[in-house]
Design an enzyme around this catalytic site. Structure first.
Site, PDB file in Angstrom:
ATOM      1  N   GLY A 141      27.381  -3.172  -7.741  1.00 27.85           N
ATOM      2  CA  GLY A 141      27.181  -2.393  -6.514  1.00 27.85           C
ATOM      3  C   GLY A 141      26.347  -1.140  -6.728  1.00 27.85           C
ATOM      4  O   GLY A 141      26.680  -0.081  -6.211  1.00 27.85           O
TER       5      GLY A 141
ATOM      6  N   ALA B 271      20.664  -2.162  -6.356  1.00 31.59           N
ATOM      7  CA  ALA B 271      20.320  -3.576  -6.184  1.00 31.59           C
ATOM      8  C   ALA B 271      21.417  -4.320  -5.424  1.00 31.59           C
ATOM      9  O   ALA B 271      21.149  -5.059  -4.468  1.00 31.59           O
ATOM     10  CB  ALA B 271      20.091  -4.224  -7.552  1.00 31.59           C
TER      11      ALA B 271
ATOM     12  N   LYS C 173       7.237  11.204   0.181  1.00 32.46           N
ATOM     13  CA  LYS C 173       6.431  11.092  -1.044  1.00 32.46           C
ATOM     14  C   LYS C 173       5.086  10.456  -0.678  1.00 32.46           C
ATOM     15  O   LYS C 173       5.057   9.349  -0.128  1.00 32.46           O
ATOM     16  CB  LYS C 173       7.180  10.214  -2.067  1.00 32.46           C
ATOM     17  CG  LYS C 173       6.356   9.884  -3.294  1.00 32.46           C
ATOM     18  CD  LYS C 173       7.088   8.990  -4.278  1.00 32.46           C
ATOM     19  CE  LYS C 173       6.142   8.503  -5.351  1.00 32.46           C
ATOM     20  NZ  LYS C 173       6.724   7.490  -6.227  1.00 32.46           N
TER      21      LYS C 173
ATOM     22  N   GLU D  32       5.598   4.171 -12.138  1.00 32.41           N
ATOM     23  CA  GLU D  32       5.024   4.026 -10.797  1.00 32.41           C
ATOM     24  C   GLU D  32       6.110   3.688  -9.767  1.00 32.41           C
ATOM     25  O   GLU D  32       5.808   3.164  -8.693  1.00 32.41           O
ATOM     26  CB  GLU D  32       3.903   2.977 -10.801  1.00 32.41           C
ATOM     27  CG  GLU D  32       2.586   3.485 -11.392  1.00 32.41           C
ATOM     28  CD  GLU D  32       1.800   4.407 -10.435  1.00 32.41           C
ATOM     29  OE1 GLU D  32       2.191   4.556  -9.264  1.00 32.41           O
ATOM     30  OE2 GLU D  32       0.780   4.969 -10.887  1.00 32.41           O
TER      31      GLU D  32
ATOM     32  N   THR E  89       8.431   1.412  -9.331  1.00 34.05           N
ATOM     33  CA  THR E  89       8.291   0.071  -8.781  1.00 34.05           C
ATOM     34  C   THR E  89       9.580  -0.759  -8.777  1.00 34.05           C
ATOM     35  O   THR E  89       9.594  -1.864  -8.241  1.00 34.05           O
ATOM     36  CB  THR E  89       7.207  -0.696  -9.563  1.00 34.05           C
ATOM     37  OG1 THR E  89       7.367  -0.427 -10.969  1.00 34.05           O
ATOM     38  CG2 THR E  89       5.821  -0.281  -9.139  1.00 34.05           C
TER      39      THR E  89
END
Ligand code: FAD
Length: 506
Positions: A24, A27, A89, A347, A349
């Site tokens: 939990g 993701a 951002k 980055e 990601t």
């Protein structure tokens, strides 16, 4: 040979009824929110997590694709931002990456205007040679808005912005959302993953408290440990540490002592790099480093010497190995988040990859037979996307002028994947950049980072010479002036946050 084990779970038929999510963190709750909202009418969504095992507790910078996920779930931007102390951002400031005291911004916008034969960079390059073009960021609204700290959500324009968010509050927000849409949370430490004896598919999870949770499809969101995908199914891991050698991080939060900037700061050090992620109410800080080149203690001391404001928690050390799980979908288990692999946070990601896995899994939703063709297609598409993101990140390390430490000398001279080498050569020789279908980063990203890291192309496309020098100057000035005018008309980032999504004081 047992024919049932050859391709899929052929003994079973019909639609899946039970999806079990193990873990939990970001993701797990993103998966639970999406499954509950989008297919929860017909499928039971259960999430198992343990209060005894903390989440990784980082992952607070995102990229603009998060809009896609929130739009799908009909999550309102201002509500989610207020709930997670989020700021906007517009990009990342890379400081000391090209060389010490040389900085550039990778922003999320588009660069100037090109023509059918040549992108804007070709026109800008000739402009640079003629001394009639200024820095490349002047031709990108998001880049200029970073420097001027301006921001507004403008309804008829592309949403080229992302967020800095509090990871703990984001998981809490998504948990509430998921539970409202019917997901069930079960508290408990998973002690054992039970496999079907005839084909090795996952049958159920046994918890420490004696409960058993059975399912048709299991989503492994247990973090680096990969409890289902690796510990139970032994899927294997492809190690990329020769291309991405950083293997450790230290994270710490501090009080906010300066107004939040609308971009993340990434500051290179002799053995790695430091992040500064500004939220509305605090700063997230961290150091990513290579343990071959610095000790944990020295990295920690460097981090603590380069942050401002009172510490809000104890610095936490995180160890990882860059790479990817050999299959993200194996049998009836799909790894999402850190259980599927980790590139590194340069980055921002990872949350993007989480949402890609979830949306792709929903698009490839199997029946109880767990069609192997769906898993194969899912794995191929994930792999293509991850390989390309990996190359983009590796490029930041490879294309550098830094030679001041053993770490940077390694990065500068390391062998790189062939696809990346071809891209670098293409840009260096002819200023060409490209994006193929299914890739995350577009031309503008590649161009900004390659030029920012010091890779200046040797030539531009000859079509640019169709313009006289005066025409080229007028063309560049018109773009630059209209961008400056547009950005100047925007409110200050913090003024916009105040009226749009101010978080309640804690
Ligand atoms: P975790 O947060 O580790 O959650 C794992 C869950 O599994 C927990 O709930 C835990 O309780 C549960 N669990 C584990 N074992 C058991 C068990 N036996 N029984 C029951 N439950 C169990 N991503 C970005 O997009 N942007 C960033 O800026 C960024 N920065 C990062 C910086 C660092 C240093 C690192 C390491 C990662 C960063 N990431 C970033 C990645 C990001 O943090 C993760 O992708 C994201 O937090 C998802 O983590 P997760 O949910 O997969 O795992």
């Amino acid at each position: 040979m047992n024919t049932q084990s050859t391709k899929n779970n052929t003994a079973k038929t019909g639609a899946i009824n039970n999806v079990v999510i193990a873990g939990g963190g970001t993701a797990g709750w993103m998966a639970a929110a999406a499954f509950a909202k989008l297919v929860g009418k017909n499928i039971n969504v259960t999430l198992v997590e343990s209060d005894q095992i903390p989440t990784v507790g980082v992952g607070e910078a995102t990229i603009p694709t998060l809009h896609i996920f929130h739009d799908l779930l009909k999550i309102k931007e201002s509500e989610f931002m207020a709930a997670t102390n989020a700021s906007f951002k517009l990009g990342i400031s890379f400081e000391n990456w090209r060389d010490q005291n040389k900085d550039y911004i990778h922003s999320f916008g588009y660069l100037g205007q090109g023509c059918w034969a040549a992108g804007f960079q070709h026109f800008w390059l000739k402009g640079q040679q003629q001394n009639i073009a200024s820095e490349i960021g002047d031709y990108c609204p998001e880049h200029l808005a970073c420097r001027k700290q301006k921001f507004a959500v403008v309804s008829n324009q592309d949403r080229n912005h992302a967020f800095h968010l509090d990871a703990g509050l984001y998981a809490k927000f998504l948990r509430q959302f998921a539970e409202q849409h019917g997901a069930t949370r079960i508290e408990g430490k998973i002690e054992q993953v039970n496999l079907e004896p005839q084909n090795g598919f996952i049958e159920s999870l046994s918890l420490e408290n004696g409960k058993t949770v059975a399912g048709d499809l299991f989503i492994d969101c247990t973090g680096f440990v990969g409890l289902l995908i690796e510990k139970a199914l032994h899927t294997g891991y492809e190690d990329w540490s020769h291309w991405l050698p950083c293997d450790s991080a230290i994270a710490v939060q501090t009080e906010q002592v300066k107004p939040a900037l609308p971009y993340t700061r990434s500051i290179a050090h002799p053995f790695g790099w430091q992040w500064k992620i500004p939220l509305q109410n605090r700063m997230g800080n961290g150091m990513v480093f290579c343990s071959k080149h610095v000790s944990d203690e020295e990295a920690k001391a460097t981090l603590l010497g380069n942050i401002e404001g009172k510490l809000l928690n104890e610095p936490k050390i995180i160890k990882y190995r860059t790479g990817t799980r050999r299959k993200h979908w194996n049998k009836n288990c799909v790894a999402v988040g850190l259980s599927s692999g980790f590139l590194e946070p340069l980055e921002s990601t990872s949350i993007h990859l989480i949402q890609q896995s979830i949306i792709r899994l929903l698009q490839h939703l199997p029946s109880k037979a767990m069609e192997q063709s769906l898993a194969d297609d899912f794995n191929a598409k994930m792999r293509f996307e991850i390989d390309n993101i990996r190359d983009f990140i590796v490029m930041h390390y490879k294309v550098t002028e830094r030679t001041d430490s053993a770490f940077w000398r390694y990065c500068k001279t390391m062998p790189i994947p062939q696809g990346l080498k071809s891209r670098i050569d293409l840009f260096e020789e002819s200023a060409q950049a490209f994006k193929t279908d299914g890739e995350l980063f577009g031309e503008t990203s590649w161009i900004q980072v390659m030029i920012g890291q010091g890779l200046m192309p040797q030539s531009y496309h000859p079509i640019v010479d169709n313009m006289s020098d005066q025409e080229l100057k007028n063309f560049l000035d018109t773009i630059k002036n209209s961008i400056a005018k547009r950005v100047d008309s925007l409110p200050h980032h913090l003024d916009f946050i105040r009226q749009y999504c101010l978080a309640k004081p804690m």
